[in-house]
Write a protein that holds these residues in place. Structure first.
Motif, PDB file in Angstrom:
ATOM      1  N   TRP A   1       0.871  -1.178   0.000  1.00 30.15           N
ATOM      2  CA  TRP A   1       0.000   0.000   0.000  1.00 30.15           C
ATOM      3  C   TRP A   1       0.900   1.217   0.000  1.00 30.15           C
ATOM      4  O   TRP A   1       1.881   1.274   0.764  1.00 30.15           O
ATOM      5  N   LEU A   2       0.570   2.200  -0.855  1.00 31.92           N
ATOM      6  CA  LEU A   2       1.436   3.373  -1.014  1.00 31.92           C
ATOM      7  C   LEU A   2       0.673   4.660  -0.731  1.00 31.92           C
ATOM      8  O   LEU A   2      -0.479   4.811  -1.163  1.00 31.92           O
ATOM      9  N   PRO A   3       1.293   5.611  -0.028  1.00 29.95           N
ATOM     10  CA  PRO A   3       0.674   6.933   0.134  1.00 29.95           C
ATOM     11  C   PRO A   3       0.512   7.614  -1.219  1.00 29.95           C
ATOM     12  O   PRO A   3       1.205   7.286  -2.192  1.00 29.95           O
ATOM     13  N   ASP A   4      -0.393   8.583  -1.291  1.00 23.61           N
ATOM     14  CA  ASP A   4      -0.609   9.323  -2.534  1.00 23.61           C
ATOM     15  C   ASP A   4       0.699   9.919  -3.040  1.00 23.61           C
ATOM     16  O   ASP A   4       1.439  10.568  -2.284  1.00 23.61           O
ATOM     17  N   GLY A   5       0.998   9.688  -4.323  1.00 20.80           N
ATOM     18  CA  GLY A   5       2.188  10.266  -4.934  1.00 20.80           C
ATOM     19  C   GLY A   5       3.458   9.464  -4.746  1.00 20.80           C
ATOM     20  O   GLY A   5       4.497   9.800  -5.333  1.00 20.80           O
ATOM     21  N   TYR A   6       3.418   8.415  -3.940  1.00 21.20           N
ATOM     22  CA  TYR A   6       4.611   7.600  -3.675  1.00 21.20           C
ATOM     23  C   TYR A   6       4.800   6.618  -4.829  1.00 21.20           C
ATOM     24  O   TYR A   6       3.859   5.968  -5.284  1.00 21.20           O
ATOM     25  N   VAL A   7       6.037   6.497  -5.308  1.00 15.70           N
ATOM     26  CA  VAL A   7       6.367   5.567  -6.379  1.00 15.70           C
ATOM     27  C   VAL A   7       7.336   4.523  -5.840  1.00 15.70           C
ATOM     28  O   VAL A   7       8.343   4.854  -5.223  1.00 15.70           O
ATOM     29  N   PHE A   8       7.021   3.255  -6.065  1.00 18.62           N
ATOM     30  CA  PHE A   8       7.833   2.146  -5.587  1.00 18.62           C
ATOM     31  C   PHE A   8       8.165   1.221  -6.751  1.00 18.62           C
ATOM     32  O   PHE A   8       7.313   0.956  -7.609  1.00 18.62           O
ATOM     33  N   GLU A   9       9.413   0.739  -6.795  1.00 13.10           N
ATOM     34  CA  GLU A   9       9.838  -0.131  -7.891  1.00 13.10           C
ATOM     35  C   GLU A   9      10.411  -1.427  -7.327  1.00 13.10           C
ATOM     36  O   GLU A   9      11.163  -1.420  -6.351  1.00 13.10           O
ATOM     37  N   LEU A  10      10.041  -2.533  -7.951  1.00 11.29           N
ATOM     38  CA  LEU A  10      10.558  -3.844  -7.569  1.00 11.29           C
ATOM     39  C   LEU A  10      10.762  -4.671  -8.835  1.00 11.29           C
ATOM     40  O   LEU A  10       9.809  -4.918  -9.583  1.00 11.29           O
ATOM     41  N   ASP A  11      12.007  -5.077  -9.079  1.00 14.10           N
ATOM     42  CA  ASP A  11      12.336  -5.897 -10.248  1.00 14.10           C
ATOM     43  C   ASP A  11      11.786  -5.288 -11.536  1.00 14.10           C
ATOM     44  O   ASP A  11      11.136  -5.947 -12.354  1.00 14.10           O
ATOM     45  N   ASN A  12      12.004  -3.979 -11.684  1.00 15.13           N
ATOM     46  CA  ASN A  12      11.606  -3.238 -12.885  1.00 15.13           C
ATOM     47  C   ASN A  12      10.102  -3.072 -13.022  1.00 15.13           C
ATOM     48  O   ASN A  12       9.619  -2.584 -14.068  1.00 15.13           O
ATOM     49  N   GLU A  13       9.342  -3.484 -12.024  1.00 23.31           N
ATOM     50  CA  GLU A  13       7.898  -3.221 -11.994  1.00 23.31           C
ATOM     51  C   GLU A  13       7.666  -1.955 -11.175  1.00 23.31           C
ATOM     52  O   GLU A  13       8.224  -1.797 -10.069  1.00 23.31           O
ATOM     53  N   VAL A  14       6.858  -1.024 -11.663  1.00 23.01           N
ATOM     54  CA  VAL A  14       6.620   0.254 -11.005  1.00 23.01           C
ATOM     55  C   VAL A  14       5.205   0.277 -10.432  1.00 23.01           C
ATOM     56  O   VAL A  14       4.234  -0.070 -11.118  1.00 23.01           O
ATOM     57  N   TYR A  15       5.100   0.718  -9.162  1.00 18.42           N
ATOM     58  CA  TYR A  15       3.815   0.805  -8.476  1.00 18.42           C
ATOM     59  C   TYR A  15       3.656   2.239  -7.965  1.00 18.42           C
ATOM     60  O   TYR A  15       4.597   2.832  -7.430  1.00 18.42           O
ATOM     61  N   LYS A  16       2.458   2.781  -8.113  1.00 21.44           N
ATOM     62  CA  LYS A  16       2.225   4.185  -7.739  1.00 21.44           C
ATOM     63  C   LYS A  16       1.061   4.311  -6.772  1.00 21.44           C
ATOM     64  O   LYS A  16       0.061   3.611  -6.892  1.00 21.44           O
ATOM     65  N   GLY A  17       1.247   5.230  -5.783  1.00 17.70           N
ATOM     66  CA  GLY A  17       0.188   5.488  -4.832  1.00 17.70           C
ATOM     67  C   GLY A  17      -0.783   6.528  -5.343  1.00 17.70           C
ATOM     68  O   GLY A  17      -0.523   7.230  -6.298  1.00 17.70           O
TER      69      GLY A  17
END
Length: 269
Positions: free
Chosen positions: A253-269
Motif C-alpha cells: 500500500w502506497l501513500p498518494d504520490g509515492y512511487v515504488f519499484e521492484l524488479d523493474n515493476e513500477v507501483y504508484k500510490g
C-alpha cells in the motif's frame, strides 16, 4: 457493504495475559497458508500459535492491537493485528532495522491457561502439529520466491498478521485494524507491506487498495508442485483452494504520490 461495528467495541494493545485468548482466536481462523499445510487444523484447534505470540507481546518492536467487545459482562476477543515498523539503519542507509512501535509490556503469568506445560501432545493434537511435509516445504519455497522482502531496504510498516473471529467477519473489524497502519504510514510517507495467501490477498486488494507485487506471486497445486504464471493464464486452476492448492503474494500500500519499484515493476500510490 460491511455491517455496523459491534456496540461497545474497544481497541487496545495486547497484554501478557491476553496470549492464550489470542492463540485460541488464531486457531479458529487459520489463513489459507495454514490450512494448506495443516489440513486438520479446524477439526482439532490447539495452542500451536503460543510460541509465536508470547515473545511478540513483550517485544517493543512489535505491536499487537486487539479488538474486544462486551459479551455477557466479559471481554470477547474478536480480532487482532500484528505490526512492525522498519526505519533506515543509521549505520547503513541502504538497509532498515526494526523500530520501537509498542509500549513496554511487563512479563506476567498468563492465568487463563498454562502455556508452560511441556507434556507431549495428544494423538489428535499430533495430527495438527505435524504438517504435510511436501506442502509445508512448497509454501515456504513459494513465500521466498523472487526478490528479498522490500522491507529489508525500504522504511515502512509491515502487517505481520490479521485475524477476525468467524462470527464477527463482515463487520469491518479487519479494515479497522489495517487502517490504523495505513494512517500511520500516510503520516510518515512510507509504504505498508503485507504477505498473504488467496483469501487474504483478495481482501487487501479489494477492500483496502493494496497492490499485488507480481514478482512475488506463486501458485501451488495439492501436491506442492509449482504452477507457472503461464499455466495460470492458460487456465490451470490447480492452485485454487477448492482443488487443494494455494496461491500467495506480497502486497504494498502506497501513500498518494509515492512511487515504488521492484524488479523493474513500477507501483504508484
Amino acid at each position: 457493504m460491511p455491517r455496523p461495528l459491534p456496540p461497545g467495541l474497544q481497541v487496545r494493545q495486547a497484554r501478557a495475559d491476553d496470549v492464550p485468548s489470542l492463540a485460541t482466536l488464531l486457531s479458529l481462523t487459520p489463513d489459507d497458508g495454514t490450512l494448506y499445510q495443516y489440513p486438520h487444523v479446524l477439526k482439532y484447534p490447539d495452542d500451536m500459535h503460543l510460541d509465536w505470540l508470547r515473545p511478540l507481546v513483550h517485544d517493543p518492536t512489535s505491536l499487537i492491537r486487539i479488538v474486544v467487545v462486551p459479551v455477557d459482562g466479559k471481554d470477547k476477543f474478536v480480532g487482532f493485528s500484528c505490526w512492525t515498523r522498519q526505519e533506515a539503519d543509521p549505520l547503513d542507509p541502504t538497509k532498515t532495522r526494526p523500530a520501537k512501535i509498542a509500549a513496554e509490556v511487563p512479563v506476567a503469568d498468563e492465568v487463563e491457561k498454562d502455556i508452560t506445560n511441556d507434556s507431549p501432545p495428544s494423538e489428535e493434537q499430533s495430527e495438527v502439529l505435524v504438517p504435510n511435509e511436501a506442502r509445508a516445504a512448497a509454501i515456504e519455497r513459494g513465500r521466498k520466491r523472487g526478490s528479498p522482502s522490500p522491507a529489508k531496504t525500504t522504511p515502512c510498516y509491515e502487517l505481520g498478521g490479521l485475524v477476525v473471529h468467524p462470527d464477527y467477519q463482515g463487520h469491518g473489524i479487519g479494515s479497522l485494524l489495517v487502517r490504523w497502519g495505513l494512517d500511520e504510514a500516510a503520516k510518515e510517507r512510507v509504504p505498508v507491506f503485507v504477505g498473504g495467501e488467496t483469501q487474504g490477498v483478495d481482501f487487501y486488494e479489494k477492500a483496502l487498495g493494496f497492490q499485488r507485487l507480481s514478482p512475488t506471486e506463486f501458485w501451488l497445486d495439492a501436491e506442492g508442485r509449482d504452477i507457472t504464471r503461464e499455466e495460470v493464464k492458460s487456465g490451470n486452476e490447480g492452485w485454487k483452494k477448492e482443488n487443494g492448492g494455494v496461491s500467495g503474494a506480497e502486497l504494498v500500500w502506497l501513500p498518494d504520490g509515492y512511487v515504488f519499484e521492484l524488479d523493474n515493476e513500477v507501483y504508484k500510490g
